[in-house]
Design an enzyme around this catalytic site. Structure first.
Site, mmCIF file in Angstrom:
data_model
loop_
_atom_site.group_PDB
_atom_site.id
_atom_site.type_symbol
_atom_site.label_atom_id
_atom_site.label_comp_id
_atom_site.label_asym_id
_atom_site.label_seq_id
_atom_site.Cartn_x
_atom_site.Cartn_y
_atom_site.Cartn_z
ATOM 1 N N GLY A 74 7.301 -3.335 8.383
ATOM 2 C CA GLY A 74 6.534 -3.683 9.661
ATOM 3 C C GLY A 74 8.603 -4.717 10.859
ATOM 4 O O GLY A 74 8.699 -4.714 10.890
ATOM 5 N N LEU A 102 4.009 2.290 12.058
ATOM 6 C CA LEU A 102 3.297 1.994 11.479
ATOM 7 C C LEU A 102 4.364 1.876 10.426
ATOM 8 O O LEU A 102 4.873 2.737 9.723
ATOM 9 C CB LEU A 102 1.981 2.574 10.712
ATOM 10 C CG LEU A 102 1.135 2.079 11.857
ATOM 11 C CD1 LEU A 102 -0.366 2.916 11.303
ATOM 12 C CD2 LEU A 102 1.460 0.884 11.803
ATOM 13 N N CYS A 103 4.584 1.050 9.352
ATOM 14 C CA CYS A 103 6.039 1.605 8.243
ATOM 15 C C CYS A 103 5.210 0.609 6.412
ATOM 16 O O CYS A 103 4.571 0.282 7.084
ATOM 17 C CB CYS A 103 6.978 0.929 8.797
ATOM 18 S SG CYS A 103 7.719 -0.625 8.550
ATOM 19 N N ALA A 104 6.095 0.396 5.575
ATOM 20 C CA ALA A 104 5.713 -0.720 5.014
ATOM 21 C C ALA A 104 5.280 -2.007 4.888
ATOM 22 O O ALA A 104 4.283 -2.417 4.529
ATOM 23 C CB ALA A 104 6.891 -0.169 3.567
#
Length: 100
Positions: A11, A7-9
């Site tokens: 993707g 998961l990131c800000a």
């Protein structure tokens, strides 16, 4: 088959890391599914993951993600591994967290 969710800000940058992790998994004959999503999709996409890895830029959301995905390990990716886009290193970390 193990499921690894990053998961990131948004993707975006993490999708590059996913590709490198998939290459490392193939080289190790490790059968797994690896995907990246924005943190906003955690509840829909990560509740069945064997491990959830957070991009360094969203590591502060670990508690919130853990609450949305109970019973799943939620771990931040080491900034050095992430910065180098070290797919093999991040895969090794994920496997350690899953006990696989």
């Amino acid at each position: 088959m193990k499921k690894i969710v990053l998961l990131c800000a948004a993707g975006m940058s993490t999708s590059i890391l996913v590709k490198k992790m998939q290459e490392a998994a193939k080289a190790d004959n490790f059968d797994c599914e690896i995907a990246a999503y924005p943190t906003s999709e955690a509840k829909d996409k990560a509740t069945d993951a064997d491990v959830i890895l957070l991009g360094p830029q969203v590591r502060f959301q670990a508690k919130k993600i853990a609450e949305q995905c109970p019973g799943r390990p939620v771990e931040p990716i080491d900034m050095r591994l992430y910065g180098r886009m070290d797919g093999a290193g991040v895969l090794k970390f994920a496997r350690e967290k899953m006990g696989a």
